[in-house]
Structures are given as structure tokens and as C-alpha cells.
Design a protein around this motif. Structure first.
Motif, PDB file in Angstrom:
ATOM      1  N   ALA A  53      -1.293 -16.611  14.292  1.00  0.00           N
ATOM      2  CA  ALA A  53      -1.364 -15.523  13.313  1.00  0.00           C
ATOM      3  C   ALA A  53      -0.155 -14.620  13.507  1.00  0.00           C
ATOM      4  CB  ALA A  53      -2.649 -14.724  13.474  1.00  0.00           C
ATOM      5  N   LEU A  54       0.449 -14.224  12.392  1.00  0.00           N
ATOM      6  CA  LEU A  54       1.595 -13.324  12.425  1.00  0.00           C
ATOM      7  C   LEU A  54       1.347 -12.203  11.424  1.00  0.00           C
ATOM      8  CD1 LEU A  54       5.321 -14.247  12.735  1.00  0.00           C
ATOM      9  CD2 LEU A  54       4.633 -12.557  11.054  1.00  0.00           C
ATOM     10  N   VAL A  55       1.393 -10.961  11.904  1.00  0.00           N
ATOM     11  CA  VAL A  55       1.155  -9.796  11.074  1.00  0.00           C
ATOM     12  C   VAL A  55       2.424  -8.937  11.082  1.00  0.00           C
ATOM     13  CG1 VAL A  55      -0.298  -7.782  10.654  1.00  0.00           C
ATOM     14  CG2 VAL A  55      -1.274  -9.835  11.690  1.00  0.00           C
ATOM     15  N   ARG A  56       2.843  -8.482   9.886  1.00  0.00           N
ATOM     16  CA  ARG A  56       4.047  -7.661   9.786  1.00  0.00           C
ATOM     17  C   ARG A  56       3.781  -6.484   8.861  1.00  0.00           C
ATOM     18  NH1 ARG A  56       9.065  -7.158   6.991  1.00  0.00           N
ATOM     19  NH2 ARG A  56      10.792  -6.783   8.447  1.00  0.00           N
ATOM     20  N   LEU A  57       4.253  -5.304   9.295  1.00  0.00           N
ATOM     21  CA  LEU A  57       4.133  -4.078   8.527  1.00  0.00           C
ATOM     22  C   LEU A  57       5.503  -3.432   8.431  1.00  0.00           C
ATOM     23  CD1 LEU A  57       2.444  -1.752   7.210  1.00  0.00           C
ATOM     24  CD2 LEU A  57       2.222  -0.792   9.518  1.00  0.00           C
ATOM     25  N   SER A  58       5.933  -3.075   7.207  1.00  0.00           N
ATOM     26  CA  SER A  58       7.248  -2.457   7.031  1.00  0.00           C
ATOM     27  C   SER A  58       7.136  -1.329   6.017  1.00  0.00           C
ATOM     28  CB  SER A  58       8.275  -3.489   6.550  1.00  0.00           C
ATOM     29  OG  SER A  58       7.910  -4.015   5.287  1.00  0.00           O
ATOM     30  N   ALA A  59       8.065  -0.380   6.131  1.00  0.00           N
ATOM     31  CA  ALA A  59       8.094   0.758   5.208  1.00  0.00           C
ATOM     32  C   ALA A  59       9.503   1.321   5.175  1.00  0.00           C
ATOM     33  CB  ALA A  59       7.105   1.842   5.637  1.00  0.00           C
ATOM     34  N   PRO A  60       9.989   1.723   3.993  1.00  0.00           N
ATOM     35  CA  PRO A  60      11.316   2.352   3.913  1.00  0.00           C
ATOM     36  C   PRO A  60      11.240   3.812   4.365  1.00  0.00           C
ATOM     37  CG  PRO A  60      10.314   2.242   1.744  1.00  0.00           C
ATOM     38  CD  PRO A  60       9.367   1.548   2.678  1.00  0.00           C
ATOM     39  N   LEU A  61      12.314   4.262   4.987  1.00  0.00           N
ATOM     40  CA  LEU A  61      12.460   5.666   5.368  1.00  0.00           C
ATOM     41  C   LEU A  61      13.686   6.201   4.641  1.00  0.00           C
ATOM     42  CD1 LEU A  61      11.825   5.409   9.227  1.00  0.00           C
ATOM     43  CD2 LEU A  61      10.184   6.016   7.435  1.00  0.00           C
ATOM     44  N   GLY A  62      13.510   6.570   3.386  1.00  0.00           N
ATOM     45  CA  GLY A  62      14.656   6.937   2.576  1.00  0.00           C
ATOM     46  C   GLY A  62      15.207   5.703   1.881  1.00  0.00           C
ATOM     47  N   GLN A  63      16.434   5.824   1.351  1.00  0.00           N
ATOM     48  CA  GLN A  63      17.016   4.741   0.571  1.00  0.00           C
ATOM     49  C   GLN A  63      17.628   3.649   1.427  1.00  0.00           C
ATOM     50  OE1 GLN A  63      19.780   6.611  -2.123  1.00  0.00           O
ATOM     51  NE2 GLN A  63      18.176   7.118  -3.603  1.00  0.00           N
ATOM     52  N   PHE A 102       0.858  -1.178   0.000  1.00  0.00           N
ATOM     53  CA  PHE A 102       0.000   0.000   0.000  1.00  0.00           C
ATOM     54  C   PHE A 102       0.896   1.230   0.000  1.00  0.00           C
ATOM     55  CE2 PHE A 102      -2.435  -3.371   1.988  1.00  0.00           C
ATOM     56  CZ  PHE A 102      -3.687  -3.247   1.402  1.00  0.00           C
ATOM     57  N   GLY A 103       1.161   1.755  -1.217  1.00  0.00           N
ATOM     58  CA  GLY A 103       2.087   2.878  -1.295  1.00  0.00           C
ATOM     59  C   GLY A 103       3.464   2.431  -0.824  1.00  0.00           C
ATOM     60  N   PRO A 104       4.062   3.135   0.160  1.00  0.00           N
ATOM     61  CA  PRO A 104       5.379   2.724   0.658  1.00  0.00           C
ATOM     62  C   PRO A 104       5.319   1.578   1.660  1.00  0.00           C
ATOM     63  CG  PRO A 104       4.668   4.703   1.788  1.00  0.00           C
ATOM     64  CD  PRO A 104       3.615   4.412   0.752  1.00  0.00           C
ATOM     65  N   PHE A 105       4.125   1.190   2.092  1.00  0.00           N
ATOM     66  CA  PHE A 105       3.988   0.183   3.134  1.00  0.00           C
ATOM     67  C   PHE A 105       3.790  -1.202   2.526  1.00  0.00           C
ATOM     68  CE2 PHE A 105       2.516   4.164   4.988  1.00  0.00           C
ATOM     69  CZ  PHE A 105       3.249   4.211   6.165  1.00  0.00           C
ATOM     70  N   ASN A 106       4.437  -2.186   3.152  1.00  0.00           N
ATOM     71  CA  ASN A 106       4.279  -3.575   2.755  1.00  0.00           C
ATOM     72  C   ASN A 106       3.663  -4.328   3.931  1.00  0.00           C
ATOM     73  OD1 ASN A 106       4.987  -5.671   0.628  1.00  0.00           O
ATOM     74  ND2 ASN A 106       5.880  -6.588   2.468  1.00  0.00           N
ATOM     75  N   VAL A 107       2.526  -4.955   3.686  1.00  0.00           N
ATOM     76  CA  VAL A 107       1.794  -5.652   4.739  1.00  0.00           C
ATOM     77  C   VAL A 107       1.775  -7.141   4.426  1.00  0.00           C
ATOM     78  CG1 VAL A 107      -0.389  -5.845   5.979  1.00  0.00           C
ATOM     79  CG2 VAL A 107       0.352  -3.630   5.106  1.00  0.00           C
ATOM     80  N   SER A 108       2.074  -7.968   5.421  1.00  0.00           N
ATOM     81  CA  SER A 108       2.017  -9.414   5.238  1.00  0.00           C
ATOM     82  C   SER A 108       1.265 -10.045   6.400  1.00  0.00           C
ATOM     83  CB  SER A 108       3.429 -10.012   5.142  1.00  0.00           C
ATOM     84  OG  SER A 108       4.138  -9.820   6.342  1.00  0.00           O
TER      85      SER A 108
END
Length: 827
Positions: free
Chosen positions: A543-553, A522-528
Motif C-alpha cells: 500500500a502506498l499513500v500520498r498527500l500533497s498540497a500547494p503552498l502558494g503558486q 479535498f480543497g487544496p489537498f490531493n490524496v492518492s
């Protein structure tokens, strides 16, 4: 038989060509008119241009009678045909020669239509596709010819040693000061002890000390290694590690190892049959390649027959399309399917591993020991029978135990199949058997992301043992695993898997595990999201939920929650980029049922060393327990040697490249391999630059520049095309004596400018010097680069050999103003 040789122009005839053509046809007509009625036909022997597919590609010496082709000279045919025809076709036609003359019928028998065209005065050739020479075209951009490395700079004598120090400190008030600390020192390295054949000695030592513990220096693995690069075979003697097949284990040995290791010695070579397809272009064309509707590359090809290989395809069936566009703009499309399986070997290729020695153990002091009473052997051999079938066999054994097996890998339109069977015999235990069957099927369903299905079944009996086991281990009687992954709706990606395992205890229930995964961006966010259910003696869901997003390069933040153990995690990290002066690290906060934990990692990469500092803090929910804290300091450096130069740098992982600076650049730092945020290494007053992370047997382009060179300094070469061997190093020199730019004004004996003419500069002091060309302007002023201190002469050929002399003094750098230079007078 009369012989008349008439030379004919090869291409653009014009009026002269038409005239010569009229003479040729007249000569042929006259020769026919005067021929005796009962004798053989008169033949005119000429050298004519020859064309294939309407394009002149060479000349042929031929015999012509009337307007018909009669014979072709044998040697002329061989010279012409090489590069255009299949080698067997060339030889077959050449063998049909009678007194060095090949009759036309020999060409017809090989499905080659060859004739004389009197309108264009050419020999024209049309041939079946199978008669053309097949040329190899690869889509891999970095193919390396391991038999010819002349275009690369190769390493000479080299060696290096790494020193890594780790200091731990535990923050525990119940411990004394010396009990809180422990130190670990690791020293490792390699040295080339012979150059031809190249033999490398590598090894290391370590020492651990803590309160009341100091085992002294302990030797780690030591071995001699020789790589036969062209055959991709590695020979090792000493503490050897080696590869094994599915039901083999590979305990380290003290002994000898002989392995074919394509991945290590020929990493650019593709040994898996990715499919090869032959096609023909009849005129100069561009060929666009698409695999599964994804663009791969564009090739610019001359007329001929080609084998196109090394497609970037996935395992399974793949759709390939070639769009051929000729010079007139006409297009044609060639479509076909290719099958690939990473378990297969290309037809005719083999890989193997043969190892013999003593199994390793540990000594009473924790060092390396060996069981000299139990020599062991381990080996396997795999061979690509065809591009669709690979067979293999393996064997391991000691005096008390023998293990033998076989494998088959097969590619079919319905997927790839691989089966392995192994049997073991252990004294006092008996014979056991194990077998596996794998099925993999990859396909596409209208999209660019593949659908993948993998199924694995394993069955064994309770007496099967692995090498080194004294009794059978805890194993499952049977196991079935399956995994399916595919693109999902709304740009998601999903996968599902299942596992059924049955133990030898008949009263025990079947262990079943099912899982489902889905990821979406979702945009910069990756949800699994991962859902898992395990059914055994009890039934549990997770159940395992993970959310990640880059902050710059280089920065990344992620968080996750695991319902199985009720743990949460928050990570904030910055990845290293391999440049001098870079900081990286991360912070991790974790919560569990009984603890809260924080981990802080920092890493600094200097030019001559690297430094890391870690700290972990664990807080217990039990108030009776004190928090646990541990701090760690890590320091690493290396000393490298290559061709007479020694450099200090960061720890070396495989091979290295060193760049030293010439004495004429002592006032400037040399910056090596510029990247977005800095440089990989720097040469300065502490010595040469050392780039420590260089892979062996891989092309490595190295570039350097002077930070503050003298004004007008000519750097000369500023990059190298390195090809390091295993555990090796190369050295380059930035700058040279030939770095001076000379500027002057040349006058003749009358004081007139020697202008607008070319001069050739040579050295007059008997040293090696490649001549330099310069050019004067109207005022006689010239500029010459790449000069060193010494005496020179400029000669002007267009001025009757007029010459002038000049000298550059020792110690000069950058731009040297010579002033006015007058013509040299010979007395």
C-alpha cells in the motif's frame, strides 16, 4: 448577331439604377422585336453583378436574351469562380466554352442553377454543396506555414558554447583531502558552418578527475546536422541517435541518419488524423465547436463550404457538435462522431528513419569507441494509407544478425488495434519470433473525463534477439497487461491494472501483479492511494499513500508512506520560474528500515550564470557505521554569438534569443521578457541579454523595455516575432539613433504661427530616412518622434509647399527642444 454592352451598377441601384434597368430591359425587348423569325435569338452582352446564396460576390460578363440567361464569358467565369467553386468544377465548365462563350447547359450539367433575375438585374447562382470550394479551417491557434515564414524574424549566423562545472566533496574522515574531492567539466555547443543549405556542427568534450584518476579530455558525441524544414527531414552525420519501433533497439552509431522528424522540425503540425468534417454555411455565421460537450472555439465564417480539422479530441470515439448561428439569429446544430488514434498517421503522410554506421562502444580509457568490424543498419517506414489505416515495416541488421518486422495500426468504432510482428536471425543461435497486439478503447460516460481501456499482449520464443545481442536475453515467453481508468464517485479518479507474465521455465509460476489506484482532491489537498498485490513464488501486498498540497503558486509540500519497504518521505519544494535572480530548491526527509536520509537542494539563476548546491546526509541505524555526507557544487554558463554580437548567459539547451542595447541606451538596463516575478534576461554593461531556453522551429514572441531610458526617448520596436532554427540564435537591438522626440514652434516670414496643418519631415543630408508626419497646433507648435541626429526639412503641402529647416545635433537623446523655427526663404 447584334451586340450591345450595357454597364450595370453592382449593388445599391436607387433611382438611377432603376432607370438603367428600364433602359436594359427596353434594349432587350427591342432586340427581340427586330430579330428575324428564322435566325438565332438576338443576345445582349452585359456585365452584371453575380450573387451566391443571395450575396453579391463579383461580376460576370453574360449574354442575355429576353429575360433568360444565354451564355457566360469564359474568362469572366474563371475570374469570378476562383475562391468560390471547386477547382475541378471551374475547369469542367470552362472547357465547355464555344468561342469563349459558355452555354448555360454546361452549368446545369454540373448541378449549378444559374439564371438572370430581371427584378434585381443580377445573375443569381445556387449550387449543390459538393460543387463549392472547400476551405480549410483549423482549430489549432498556432499553425505555422513552414513553406512561408515571411512573417517571422529568422536567424542568421550563430554559435554558442556551454561550460558546466561539477565539484563533489565527500565528508569522510577516513579519506585524505584529495580523495574527498572529484571534478567533472562538460563543454558542449554548436556552430553554423554553412548558411544555405544550413549545416550545423554540434558536439562536446568532458573531463573527470579525482584522486589518482585523470583520463584527460574525452570527446562526447559530435555530428553534422541539416534539417529540410519543408519536408521535415533531418540528415545527421557522425555520432547519430535515431528512433526505433516497438521491437527495435537503437544503439548509437557512427554513421549517417536520415529521419522524417515531424515532432522536432514541424512541432506545430498535427500528423495524427484527429478527424475532418465538411459543412456549409449559406450566409455570414458564427460557428461554436463543442467536443464531448466541452467548448472548443468560436469561428466567424463567410458563406462557403469548409473542412474543419485539428479537433482537440481524445483517442477513440468522440462526439462533436457545431452550433451555427446566422446573421438573423437562427440556429442549427450539426452533430457527428470522430475517431482518433495517436498511433495513426493522416492519410498520405509518412514517417521513416534510415541509419547506417558502426556500433559504439567504449575505449580502455572510458572514451567513445566503435566496432569497425561490425557495420550495422537500422530503419523503419510508416505510411498512412487512410485516416483509419497505417502500415509499417522495419529492418535492422549486421553481417551476423538480421531483424525484420511489420506493423499495422487500425482505427475501428470498437477501438484502435495495433499489431507488430518481428523475426530475428542470429548466426550460431537461430531464428526467433516475437509478436504483440494492442487494443485501446476510449469513451465517455456522461462526463468530461474519459474512460480508457488499454490491453497489450506479447508472445515470443526463446531464440529472439535484439540488435547487438550475442545471446538471447532474459525475457518472458508471454505477457498480458491491461489497464482501465475512469472517473469515480465523489469526484475521484480511479484506475485498475493487471499483469500476467509467463517465463520460459515451465516449472516457474506465472508472475501476477494487480493494482488499484484512487485519487481525490479535498480543497487544496490531493490524496492518492495505491494498493498492489504480487503473486509469484510468494504472495506480497503493498500500500502506498500520498498527500500533497500547494503552498502558494510555486511551493509544494507532500508526504507519502510505502508499506512495501516501510519507507516514509516528506518533501518541501519551490519550483524555478526561469527569471533572473530566482532561488528554488527543496528539502527531502526520508526514512527506511536501516537509514534516515536528508537531501537539500538549492538553485540560483543569475543573468550570466546558474549555480546549484546540493547536500545529502545519510544516517544508518547500525551504530558501527558512520554517517555518509556528500556536497555538490554545480556552476554553468554560456557564450553565444549571433550576427556579430557576443553575449554571456546561462547554459543554452536548444536555441537562444539575444537582445543588445543601442549605444544611446548605455545608461539603462534592457529588461527582456517580463514575467510575474522578474525577467528572463537583462542587457547591461556586461553585454547583451541572452534568453537561453528557446525551442527550435517554434514561434517565440520576445519583448524588451528600457529600465531607465532618457526622458522622452522613443524606443521604436519593443518586440520581435522570432522563429529559431535548430541550434540557432537571433539578435535584436533595443533602441536606435531614431529615438529622439523633437518639439518646436514654426512661424512664417511675418512671424505668424503656421498652425493647424500637416507637415511632412524628410532628411536633407542624403541618408536613408522614412518620412515622418507631424501636425501643428494653433500656436504652430509641433511634436515629431523617431528622429536621429542630422538635418531635416518640414514641408506643408496645404500652405503651398511652405518649408522650414532644422537640425538635431550629434549626441542628442530623448526630448530635444528646437525653439522657434522660421519659414525658409528662397532667394
Amino acid at each position: 448577331m447584334s451586340r450591345l454592352r450595357v454597364p450595370i451598377p453592382r449593388r445599391n441601384f436607387g433611382l438611377f439604377g432603376l432607370f438603367m434597368g428600364w433602359l436594359l430591359l427596353s434594349a432587350i425587348a427591342v432586340a427581340n422585336d427586330v430579330a428575324a423569325s428564322g435566325a438565332a435569338q438576338n443576345v445582349v452582352y452585359v456585365n452584371l453583378p453575380a450573387s451566391i446564396d443571395g450575396r453579391v460576390v463579383g461580376n460576370l460578363n453574360v449574354g442575355v436574351t429576353g429575360t433568360a440567361l444565354y451564355t457566360v464569358d469564359r474568362q469572366s467565369w474563371i475570374d469570378f469562380a476562383n475562391g468560390h467553386f471547386d477547382a475541378d468544377v471551374i475547369a469542367s465548365i470552362a472547357q465547355a466554352a464555344d468561342d469563349q462563350a459558355i452555354p448555360v447547359v454546361a452549368f446545369i450539367e454540373e448541378f449549378i442553377d444559374i439564371f438572370f433575375d430581371p427584378a434585381t438585374l443580377e445573375i443569381k447562382i445556387d449550387l449543390a454543396e459538393s460543387r463549392r470550394r472547400t476551405r480549410q479551417v483549423s482549430l489549432r491557434p498556432q499553425d505555422v506555414d513552414y513553406a512561408n515564414l515571411s512573417e517571422y524574424e529568422l536567424p542568421g549566423r550563430s554559435a554558442y558554447v556551454n561550460v558546466n562545472l561539477q565539484q563533489d566533496y565527500r565528508w569522510d574522515d577516513s579519506l585524505s583531502s584529495d580523495q574527498r574531492q572529484s571534478t567533472l567539466v562538460n563543454v558542449d555547443g554548436s556552430v553554423e558552418i554553412f548558411g544555405s543549405p544550413r549545416l550545423v556542427l554540434e558536439g562536446g568534450v568532458s573531463r573527470y578527475s579525482a584522486a589518482g584518476i585523470d583520463d584527460g579530455w574525452q570527446r562526447s558525441e559530435v555530428r553534422l546536422v541539416h534539417d529540410d524544414m519543408q519536408r521535415a527531414v533531418r540528415y545527421s552525420l557522425g555520432d547519430v541517435f535515431y528512433r526505433a519501433t516497438e521491437f527495435q533497439v537503437s544503439p548509437p552509431l557512427l554513421g549517417l541518419s536520415v529521419e522524417r522528424a515531424y515532432a522536432e522540425i514541424q512541432p506545430h503540425r498535427n500528423i495524427t488524423p484527429t478527424g475532418t468534417r465538411s459543412f456549409t454555411v449559406t450566409q455570414r455565421s458564427t460557428v461554436e465547436i463543442y467536443v464531448n460537450d466541452l467548448y472548443q472555439d468560436t469561428l466567424y465564417l463567410e458563406p462557403g463550404r469548409y473542412d474543419l480539422s485539428d479537433f482537440a479530441i481524445n483517442a477513440g470515439v468522440n462526439d462533436v457538435a457545431l452550433v451555427v448561428t446566422d446573421a438573423s439569429g437562427e440556429q442549427r446544430r450539426i452533430e457527428f462522431s470522430l475517431f482518433s488514434d495517436p498511433a495513426l498517421l493522416t492519410k498520405g503522410l509518412s514517417e521513416f528513419s534510415f541509419n547506417a554506421g558502426y556500433q559504439r562502444g567504449t575505449t580502455d580509457l572510458g572514451g567513445i569507441g566503435y566496432d569497425y568490424d561490425a557495420p550495422a543498419f537500422s530503419g523503419f517506414y510508416r505510411y498512412g494509407v487512410t485516416d483509419y489505416l497505417t502500415l509499417g515495416a522495419n529492418f535492422q541488421g549486421t553481417e551476423l544478425q538480421q531483424i525484420a518486422g511489420a506493423e499495422i495500426s487500425l482505427a475501428t468504432p470498437l477501438g484502435s488495434l495495433a499489431t507488430n510482428v518481428s523475426t530475428s536471425e542470429l548466426q550460431s543461435v537461430g531464428r526467433g519470433t516475437v509478436a504483440s497486439l494492442r487494443w485501446s478503447y476510449d469513451f465517455f460516460a456522461g462526463g468530461a473525463r474519459s474512460h480508457q481501456l488499454d490491453v497489450v499482449a506479447v508472445a515470443r520464443d526463446d531464440l529472439y534477439t535484439y540488435l547487438g545481442q550475442e545471446v538471447p536475453g532474459l525475457q518472458n515467453k508471454s505477457e498480458l497487461r491491461a489497464r482501465y481508468s475512469a472517473p469515480g464517485p465523489f469526484d475521484s479518479y480511479i484506475s485498475a491494472s493487471a499483469r500476467h507474465a509467463e517465463t520460459f521455465d515451465e516449472a516457474a509460476p506465472v508472475d501476477k501483479v494487480y493494482s488499484f489506484n484512487i485519487t481525490r482532491r479535498f480543497g487544496p489537498f490531493n490524496v492518492s492511494l495505491r494498493l498492489e498485490q504480487e503473486i509469484s513464488e510468494t504472495e506480497e501486498a503493498r500500500a502506498l499513500v500520498r498527500l500533497s498540497a500547494p503552498l502558494g503558486q510555486r511551493q509544494l509540500v507532500s508526504t507519502q508512506w510505502d508499506s512495501f519497504d516501510e519507507t516514509g518521505e516528506l518533501l518541501l519544494g519551490r519550483s524555478p520560474n526561469g527569471t533572473v535572480g530566482d532561488f528554488s530548491g527543496g528539502l527531502a526527509l526520508r526514512s527506511g528500515v536501516d537509514t534516515y536520509r536528508a537531501d537539500l537542494e538549492t538553485f540560483y539563476q543569475g543573468n550570466r550564470f546558474q549555480l546549484g548546491m546540493d547536500h545529502s546526509y545519510v544516517h544508518f541505524t547500525d551504530v558501527d557505521l558512520e554517517p555518509d555526507q556528500l556536497s555538490t557544487l554545480r556552476l554553468g554558463s554560456s557564450l553565444a554569438y549571433a550576427d556579430g554580437s557576443i553575449g554571456l548567459g546561462r547554459p543554452i539547451t536548444d536555441s537562444f534569443v539575444m537582445v543588445r542595447r543601442h549605444e544611446s541606451l548605455d545608461s539603462s538596463r534592457i529588461l527582456v521578457d517580463e514575467r510575474q516575478d522578474g525577467y528572463a534576461a537583462v542587457a547591461d554593461n556586461f553585454g547583451p541579454a541572452v534568453v537561453p531556453t528557446v525551442g527550435s522551429y517554434m514561434m517565440r514572441r520576445v519583448r524588451w523595455e528600457a529600465e531607465t531610458p532618457p526622458f522622452g526617448y522613443d524606443m521604436g520596436d519593443i518586440e520581435g516575432n522570432a522563429f529559431p532554427f535548430y541550434r540557432s540564435g537571433l539578435v535584436y537591438t533595443a533602441g536606435s539613433e531614431a529615438s529622439i522626440t523633437a518639439i518646436g514652434e514654426i512661424l512664417d516670414t511675418n512671424g505668424n504661427a503656421i498652425g493647424m496643418t500637416v507637415g511632412k519631415i524628410t532628411a536633407t543630408d542624403e541618408r536613408e530616412f522614412a518620412p515622418v508626419t507631424t501636425f501643428t497646433n494653433k500656436a504652430g507648435r509641433f511634436v515629431a518622434q523617431g528622429l536621429a541626429p542630422g538635418a531635416y526639412r518640414i514641408v506643408f503641402p496645404d500652405r503651398g509647399g511652405l518649408s522650414v529647416l532644422f537640425r538635431i545635433e550629434e549626441g542628442a537623446t530623448g526630448i530635444v527642444e528646437l525653439g522657434i523655427i522660421r519659414e525658409r526663404i528662397s532667394l
